[in-house]
Design a protein around this motif. Structure first.
Motif, PDB file in Angstrom:
ATOM      1  N   MET A   1       0.840  -1.201   0.000  1.00  0.00           N
ATOM      2  CA  MET A   1       0.000   0.000   0.000  1.00  0.00           C
ATOM      3  C   MET A   1       0.876   1.252   0.000  1.00  0.00           C
ATOM      4  O   MET A   1       1.960   1.250   0.538  1.00  0.00           O
ATOM      5  CB  MET A   1      -0.893   0.025   1.240  1.00  0.00           C
ATOM      6  CG  MET A   1      -2.047  -0.949   1.186  1.00  0.00           C
ATOM      7  SD  MET A   1      -3.272  -0.485  -0.040  1.00  0.00           S
ATOM      8  CE  MET A   1      -3.938   1.000   0.721  1.00  0.00           C
ATOM      9  N   PRO A   2       0.406   2.352  -0.621  1.00  0.00           N
ATOM     10  CA  PRO A   2       1.187   3.564  -0.624  1.00  0.00           C
ATOM     11  C   PRO A   2       1.275   4.183   0.749  1.00  0.00           C
ATOM     12  O   PRO A   2       0.373   4.052   1.565  1.00  0.00           O
ATOM     13  CB  PRO A   2       0.407   4.481  -1.591  1.00  0.00           C
ATOM     14  CG  PRO A   2      -0.991   3.955  -1.559  1.00  0.00           C
ATOM     15  CD  PRO A   2      -0.867   2.493  -1.364  1.00  0.00           C
ATOM     16  N   SER A   3       2.376   4.896   0.996  1.00  0.00           N
ATOM     17  CA  SER A   3       2.498   5.664   2.234  1.00  0.00           C
ATOM     18  C   SER A   3       1.912   7.036   2.003  1.00  0.00           C
ATOM     19  O   SER A   3       2.045   7.602   0.926  1.00  0.00           O
ATOM     20  CB  SER A   3       3.964   5.782   2.629  1.00  0.00           C
ATOM     21  OG  SER A   3       4.708   6.430   1.612  1.00  0.00           O
TER      22      SER A   3
ATOM     23  N   ALA B   1      -6.709   2.862  -9.463  1.00  0.00           N
ATOM     24  CA  ALA B   1      -6.284   3.382 -10.762  1.00  0.00           C
ATOM     25  C   ALA B   1      -5.067   2.627 -11.282  1.00  0.00           C
ATOM     26  O   ALA B   1      -4.993   2.277 -12.473  1.00  0.00           O
ATOM     27  CB  ALA B   1      -5.973   4.868 -10.653  1.00  0.00           C
ATOM     28  N   CYS B   2      -4.122   2.353 -10.413  1.00  0.00           N
ATOM     29  CA  CYS B   2      -2.918   1.649 -10.840  1.00  0.00           C
ATOM     30  C   CYS B   2      -3.217   0.195 -11.194  1.00  0.00           C
ATOM     31  O   CYS B   2      -2.630  -0.363 -12.130  1.00  0.00           O
ATOM     32  CB  CYS B   2      -1.848   1.727  -9.754  1.00  0.00           C
ATOM     33  SG  CYS B   2      -1.101   3.364  -9.606  1.00  0.00           S
ATOM     34  N   ARG B   3      -4.125  -0.412 -10.456  1.00  0.00           N
ATOM     35  CA  ARG B   3      -4.523  -1.775 -10.795  1.00  0.00           C
ATOM     36  C   ARG B   3      -5.115  -1.817 -12.203  1.00  0.00           C
ATOM     37  O   ARG B   3      -4.809  -2.709 -12.996  1.00  0.00           O
ATOM     38  CB  ARG B   3      -5.530  -2.294  -9.773  1.00  0.00           C
ATOM     39  CG  ARG B   3      -5.867  -3.779  -9.958  1.00  0.00           C
ATOM     40  CD  ARG B   3      -6.946  -4.241  -9.001  1.00  0.00           C
ATOM     41  NE  ARG B   3      -6.626  -3.886  -7.609  1.00  0.00           N
ATOM     42  CZ  ARG B   3      -7.429  -3.196  -6.827  1.00  0.00           C
ATOM     43  NH1 ARG B   3      -8.597  -2.765  -7.277  1.00  0.00           N
ATOM     44  NH2 ARG B   3      -7.081  -2.928  -5.578  1.00  0.00           N
ATOM     45  N   ARG B   4      -5.952  -0.815 -12.524  1.00  0.00           N
ATOM     46  CA  ARG B   4      -6.561  -0.756 -13.859  1.00  0.00           C
ATOM     47  C   ARG B   4      -5.503  -0.537 -14.935  1.00  0.00           C
ATOM     48  O   ARG B   4      -5.606  -1.069 -16.047  1.00  0.00           O
ATOM     49  CB  ARG B   4      -7.593   0.368 -13.911  1.00  0.00           C
ATOM     50  CG  ARG B   4      -8.316   0.468 -15.241  1.00  0.00           C
ATOM     51  CD  ARG B   4      -9.241   1.669 -15.321  1.00  0.00           C
ATOM     52  NE  ARG B   4     -10.292   1.647 -14.312  1.00  0.00           N
ATOM     53  CZ  ARG B   4     -11.268   2.552 -14.251  1.00  0.00           C
ATOM     54  NH1 ARG B   4     -11.314   3.554 -15.126  1.00  0.00           N
ATOM     55  NH2 ARG B   4     -12.198   2.471 -13.319  1.00  0.00           N
ATOM     56  N   ALA B   5      -4.471   0.260 -14.617  1.00  0.00           N
ATOM     57  CA  ALA B   5      -3.443   0.573 -15.607  1.00  0.00           C
ATOM     58  C   ALA B   5      -2.338  -0.473 -15.673  1.00  0.00           C
ATOM     59  O   ALA B   5      -1.445  -0.378 -16.519  1.00  0.00           O
ATOM     60  CB  ALA B   5      -2.825   1.932 -15.282  1.00  0.00           C
ATOM     61  N   GLY B   6      -2.384  -1.478 -14.781  1.00  0.00           N
ATOM     62  CA  GLY B   6      -1.351  -2.494 -14.769  1.00  0.00           C
ATOM     63  C   GLY B   6      -0.048  -2.027 -14.163  1.00  0.00           C
ATOM     64  O   GLY B   6       1.031  -2.520 -14.518  1.00  0.00           O
ATOM     65  N   LEU B   7      -0.124  -1.081 -13.217  1.00  0.00           N
ATOM     66  CA  LEU B   7       1.061  -0.540 -12.565  1.00  0.00           C
ATOM     67  C   LEU B   7       1.094  -0.972 -11.103  1.00  0.00           C
ATOM     68  O   LEU B   7       0.069  -0.968 -10.429  1.00  0.00           O
ATOM     69  CB  LEU B   7       1.062   0.992 -12.643  1.00  0.00           C
ATOM     70  CG  LEU B   7       1.104   1.597 -14.040  1.00  0.00           C
ATOM     71  CD1 LEU B   7       0.890   3.106 -13.963  1.00  0.00           C
ATOM     72  CD2 LEU B   7       2.428   1.276 -14.734  1.00  0.00           C
ATOM     73  N   ALA B   8       2.277  -1.334 -10.611  1.00  0.00           N
ATOM     74  CA  ALA B   8       2.429  -1.719  -9.207  1.00  0.00           C
ATOM     75  C   ALA B   8       2.353  -0.477  -8.323  1.00  0.00           C
ATOM     76  O   ALA B   8       2.953   0.554  -8.621  1.00  0.00           O
ATOM     77  CB  ALA B   8       3.766  -2.438  -9.006  1.00  0.00           C
ATOM     78  N   VAL B   9       1.616  -0.578  -7.219  1.00  0.00           N
ATOM     79  CA  VAL B   9       1.388   0.581  -6.362  1.00  0.00           C
ATOM     80  C   VAL B   9       2.172   0.507  -5.049  1.00  0.00           C
ATOM     81  O   VAL B   9       2.310   1.526  -4.355  1.00  0.00           O
ATOM     82  CB  VAL B   9      -0.119   0.731  -6.074  1.00  0.00           C
ATOM     83  CG1 VAL B   9      -0.594  -0.371  -5.149  1.00  0.00           C
ATOM     84  CG2 VAL B   9      -0.451   2.096  -5.518  1.00  0.00           C
ATOM     85  N   ASP B  10       2.682  -0.646  -4.683  1.00  0.00           N
ATOM     86  CA  ASP B  10       3.382  -0.791  -3.404  1.00  0.00           C
ATOM     87  C   ASP B  10       4.531   0.206  -3.287  1.00  0.00           C
ATOM     88  O   ASP B  10       5.355   0.343  -4.202  1.00  0.00           O
ATOM     89  CB  ASP B  10       3.934  -2.209  -3.248  1.00  0.00           C
ATOM     90  CG  ASP B  10       2.826  -3.219  -2.999  1.00  0.00           C
ATOM     91  OD1 ASP B  10       1.693  -2.788  -2.737  1.00  0.00           O
ATOM     92  OD2 ASP B  10       3.111  -4.431  -3.072  1.00  0.00           O
ATOM     93  N   GLY B  11       4.587   0.896  -2.153  1.00  0.00           N
ATOM     94  CA  GLY B  11       5.656   1.842  -1.900  1.00  0.00           C
ATOM     95  C   GLY B  11       5.452   3.220  -2.502  1.00  0.00           C
ATOM     96  O   GLY B  11       6.343   4.072  -2.399  1.00  0.00           O
TER      97      GLY B  11
ATOM     98  N   LEU C   1       5.244   6.645  -7.984  1.00  0.00           N
ATOM     99  CA  LEU C   1       5.267   5.198  -7.852  1.00  0.00           C
ATOM    100  C   LEU C   1       6.697   4.723  -7.611  1.00  0.00           C
ATOM    101  O   LEU C   1       7.651   5.242  -8.193  1.00  0.00           O
ATOM    102  CB  LEU C   1       4.699   4.538  -9.102  1.00  0.00           C
ATOM    103  CG  LEU C   1       3.244   4.884  -9.452  1.00  0.00           C
ATOM    104  CD1 LEU C   1       2.772   4.052 -10.645  1.00  0.00           C
ATOM    105  CD2 LEU C   1       2.324   4.691  -8.254  1.00  0.00           C
ATOM    106  N   ALA C   2       6.851   3.722  -6.758  1.00  0.00           N
ATOM    107  CA  ALA C   2       8.173   3.184  -6.434  1.00  0.00           C
ATOM    108  C   ALA C   2       8.673   2.228  -7.505  1.00  0.00           C
ATOM    109  O   ALA C   2       9.879   2.145  -7.763  1.00  0.00           O
ATOM    110  CB  ALA C   2       8.133   2.484  -5.079  1.00  0.00           C
TER     111      ALA C   2
END
Length: 306
Positions: free
Chosen positions: A1-3, A25-35, A49-50
């Motif tokens: 999860m993002p900080s 939004a990132c899940r829809r775009a195929g981008l990792a959101v962690d960090g 995004l990290a």
């Protein structure tokens, strides 16, 4: 999860709410959101995004959808003109709407070891204002006080007395702006032209960012920002402001309409900050400082940037 910065999950556009939208939004775009890291919470929430060189921009509501569309179009136009501007990621749908929030995706600008100067801001604005808009790009006029009512109504932790004062001040300012006579030709206007909306990349290139209020209007709306910061707030030294004026070629303070534009800028700076009063005591204290001085035109503006 993002900080995120601290923020309630209650009413309003908080850091926590923005983080929830970011994840979807990132899940829809195929981008990792962690960090992911929150860069700023204001009119929009900006996350870096990290896992990708991407900045995600999340607007407060669908009221901002046309602005988000305009940002994307302006970025593509200026990129095509080889103008140093923030760039959207072209292989993603732009913008998307997630849970009522317009979202856009931008290439991360890798910053160098210095900040942009006021002379560079004057030069960027000079070069921007002489460009001709293409026939394919239709921009609105500068939105002088367009979000005032929404900001006043939606702000959490603001007294009813403050709301009444700000509504009255907005009516007065609209009347004053309506009486102004501009001699300048209309053209592309950034709409929020302060030095923090420039970034210097690792190659030393100065890049214009934050295109949300980009407009077709007179250049005075861009010049009023730095002129007000210097005249009212003393956020620049004489040398810094002189470099800005020298690079652009005009000092707006010499124009008879400047007192009205200065009042508009001070009002906008106060209502912009008011949106985040509930985010923490520091923001609340700065808002209190600004609203107090707005009630007295002769009071010093001992405001802090931010």
């Amino acid at each position: 999860m993002p900080s995120t910065a601290s923020g309630s999950r209650g009413a309003g556009f908080t850091a926590a709410r923005a983080a929830e939208v970011l994840e979807r939004a990132c899940r829809r775009a195929g981008l990792a959101v962690d960090g992911a890291r929150l860069l700023r919470l204001g009119e929009n929430a900006l996350f870096c995004l990290a896992a990708h060189p991407v900045v995600v921009r999340i607007a407060r509501s669908t009221e901002y959808l046309e602005s988000a569309r305009g940002e994307v179009q302006v970025s593509r136009w200026l990129t095509g003109e080889s103008f140093p501007v923030t760039r959207v990621i072209d292989d993603l749908e732009q913008p998307v709407v997630v849970d009522g929030h317009p979202v856009t995706f931008w290439h991360l600008i890798e910053e160098g070891d210095r900040k942009a100067t006021y002379g560079e801001l004057g030069g960027i604005l000079r070069d921007l204002h002489v460009l001709s808009l293409p026939d394919t790009l239709t921009l609105p006029p500068y939105p002088v006080l367009d979000r005032t009512d929404r900001r006043i109504d939606a702000a959490v932790g603001v007294s009813e007395d403050d709301r009444a004062f700000l509504r009255k001040r907005a009516r007065e300012l609209r009347d004053r702006v309506g009486c102004l006579r501009f001699d300048s030709a209309k053209g592309p206007v950034h709409g929020d032209a302060h030095v923090q909306n420039l970034m210097v990349d690792r190659d030393g290139r100065v890049i214009l960012i934050d295109l949300e209020r980009f407009s077709h209007d007179v250049p005075e709306w861009d010049l009023m920002v730095t002129a007000t910061e210097h005249h009212s707030l003393r956020w620049q030294t004489q040398e810094e402001y002189g470099a800005f004026v020298g690079a652009y070629g005009r000092d707006l303070r010499a124009w008879p309409g400047f007192p009205t534009l200065r009042a508009v800028q001070e009002f906008n700076m106060t209502t912009w900050l008011m949106q985040n009063v509930a985010e923490g005591p520091g923001t609340a204290a700065e808002y209190a400082r600004r609203i107090s001085s707005l009630r007295n035109d002769d009071a010093p503006r001992d405001w802090n940037p931010g």
